[in-house]
Design an enzyme around this catalytic site. Structure first.
Site, PDB file in Angstrom:
ATOM      1  N   ASP A 147       0.827  -1.217   0.000  1.00  6.34           N
ATOM      2  CA  ASP A 147       0.000   0.000   0.000  1.00  6.34           C
ATOM      3  C   ASP A 147       0.857   1.262   0.000  1.00  6.34           C
ATOM      4  O   ASP A 147       0.432   2.317  -0.464  1.00  6.34           O
ATOM      5  CB  ASP A 147      -0.904   0.034   1.244  1.00  6.34           C
ATOM      6  CG  ASP A 147      -2.198  -0.733   1.037  1.00  6.34           C
ATOM      7  OD1 ASP A 147      -2.307  -1.447   0.029  1.00  6.34           O
ATOM      8  OD2 ASP A 147      -3.089  -0.620   1.894  1.00  6.34           O
ATOM      9  N   MET A 285     -20.515   7.034   8.298  1.00  3.55           N
ATOM     10  CA  MET A 285     -21.017   8.282   7.733  1.00  3.55           C
ATOM     11  C   MET A 285     -22.523   8.241   7.481  1.00  3.55           C
ATOM     12  O   MET A 285     -23.212   9.255   7.625  1.00  3.55           O
ATOM     13  CB  MET A 285     -20.261   8.609   6.438  1.00  3.55           C
ATOM     14  CG  MET A 285     -20.733   9.875   5.744  1.00  3.55           C
ATOM     15  SD  MET A 285     -20.659  11.357   6.796  1.00  3.55           S
ATOM     16  CE  MET A 285     -18.916  11.765   6.683  1.00  3.55           C
ATOM     17  N   ARG A 286     -23.052   7.089   7.111  1.00  2.00           N
ATOM     18  CA  ARG A 286     -24.495   6.998   6.856  1.00  2.00           C
ATOM     19  C   ARG A 286     -25.302   7.324   8.110  1.00  2.00           C
ATOM     20  O   ARG A 286     -26.305   8.047   8.042  1.00  2.00           O
ATOM     21  CB  ARG A 286     -24.844   5.599   6.339  1.00  2.00           C
ATOM     22  CG  ARG A 286     -24.290   5.304   4.947  1.00  2.00           C
ATOM     23  CD  ARG A 286     -24.341   3.829   4.612  1.00  2.00           C
ATOM     24  NE  ARG A 286     -23.475   3.055   5.504  1.00  2.00           N
ATOM     25  CZ  ARG A 286     -23.208   1.763   5.342  1.00  2.00           C
ATOM     26  NH1 ARG A 286     -23.744   1.101   4.326  1.00  2.00           N
ATOM     27  NH2 ARG A 286     -22.416   1.122   6.174  1.00  2.00           N
TER      28      ARG A 286
END
Length: 400
Positions: A147, A285-286
């Site tokens: 990564d 976040m929802r």
């Protein structure tokens, strides 16, 4: 050519089997392992998702289960193990030792073990996965895809912390950046969408999920990125605090003795902060958006703080790059939250970023432009595909 992509977490093994001729997924799934509540969830290109309880307590047992499933005469996806040409392993942290994907050798494994100290939550699990694959699939080459590797093009003045230089020389303390595989993938897709070579473009890519990072890319190379020595630095995230005054840490230790324990302090900043910390409700976040629309003041504050922190990085990187051609949103929030995208882009018209509200609100899982016709900067939503990028890197590494 078939590539098996493996992602070993501390208590799970995710996998995807690709046919690289058409870059299609053949089979994919996850084994969650542990002394209790372990399960195996899997799906193939020709079958629906299935989930079963299993007794799996180690990475070796998980890999064995996956391989046996892939070879199963009734539900399997391959006839014999030799159909797999290479295994690609996702590795979170390669330090400054690994600047590109590499074939696994004894020397590479030794180098990876040296990265245990800078990524103690992830690297030991990755290493265990490599050993498990070698045991189950001897003779099939493995490739490590990091990564951090995509960010190794950062100039020294971008990755250096202003600490005594010996901390960099002796302990390799510097900015590394993360989500590199995702930023690499979406930048390549952005170039295709824009009909130009990456070498012609200046881009800002925003990988927004529970963990989030912003990256400045010029001519296909990373100039700067928001995450640092660890994934804790940068924008406000789901449960991570992001950028804070380092002196706060010393103050917290002083007023709360329990945080003299480094594990407790690490948990505070990584698992109890961010959206969750400000709202007291959730790191999702929802849930935050829903609560904010219901007049929850702390949820609204958490939402605005996160979006503001992202906007600051985008504006900063715009200046560093001296203008940009495209802004890319990707990952869970970036792809699926129009309200977040709009909040970030509003009032950025001075730097050429103008979002089209109607296009932004259209439900779609496809790559698309959401900028206005007059926006100097093309705003794109590009679903990330880290597994495919790992498969490509593994294929290319094997060929070179």
């Amino acid at each position: 050519m078939k590539v098996l992509v493996v992602n070993c977490g501390s208590s799970s093994v995710k996998y995807t089997l690709f046919e690289m001729e058409n870059e299609k997924k053949i089979a994919w799934g996850i084994v969650e392992c542990g002394p209790s509540k372990s399960y195996y969830k899997r799906q193939t290109a020709v079958s629906e998702e299935k989930k079963n309880s299993v007794k799996v307590t180690s990475h070796t047992e998980a890999v064995e289960l996956i391989i046996n499933d892939l070879l199963d005469k009734e539900i399997g996806s391959i006839v014999n193990i030799d159909e797999i040409d290479v295994i690609g392993h996702r590795i979170v942290h390669g330090g400054d030792r690994f600047s590109r994907s590499v074939l696994v050798t004894k020397e590479v494994k030794k180098g990876l073990k040296e990265c245990f100290s800078i990524a103690p939550l992830h690297t030991p699990a990755h290493y265990a996965g490599i050993l498990a694959v070698e045991k189950m699939l001897p003779g099939i080459p493995s490739v490590l895809v990091f990564d951090t590797a995509f960010h190794q093009t950062m100039p020294d003045y971008a990755y250096m912390y202003a600490l005594p230089f010996e901390y960099y020389e002796k302990y390799h303390i510097r900015k590394y950046g993360f989500h590199g595989t995702s930023h690499n993938y979406v930048s390549q897709r952005a170039a295709i969408m824009l009909g130009k070579s990456l070498n012609e473009l200046k881009l800002i890519t925003a990988h927004l999920g529970n963990g989030s990072s912003i990256t400045a890319i010029e001519k296909g190379k990373v100039i700067d990125t928001s995450m640092g020595f660890t994934p804790l630095q940068g924008v406000v995230m789901g449960t991570r605090c992001g950028d804070i005054d380092p002196a706060i840490i010393a103050y917290i230790i002083k007023i709360h003795p329990k945080y003299r324990n480094s594990e407790a302090l690490n948990a505070l900043m990584n698992k109890e902060s961010g959206l969750l910390g400000i709202s007291g409700i959730s790191g999702d976040m929802r849930s935050i958006v829903k609560a904010a629309t219901e007049s929850n003041k702390k949820a609204k504050l958490a939402f605005e703080t996160l979006c503001y922190s992202i906007k600051k990085y985008i504006s900063s990187y715009y200046g560093i790059l001296n203008g940009i051609d495209g802004l890319v949103f990707t990952a869970g929030i970036g792809e699926n939250s129009p309200v977040v995208r709009e909040k970030i882009c509003v009032n950025l018209h001075a730097i050429g970023i103008e979002i089209d509200t109607e296009k932004n609100n259209e439900p779609s899982s496809k790559e698309r432009f959401v900028s206005t016709a007059y926006s100097r900067v093309k705003i794109m939503i590009i679903p990330t595909n880290e597994e495919l990028m790992i498969a490509r890197e593994s294929r290319d590494c094997l060929r070179t």
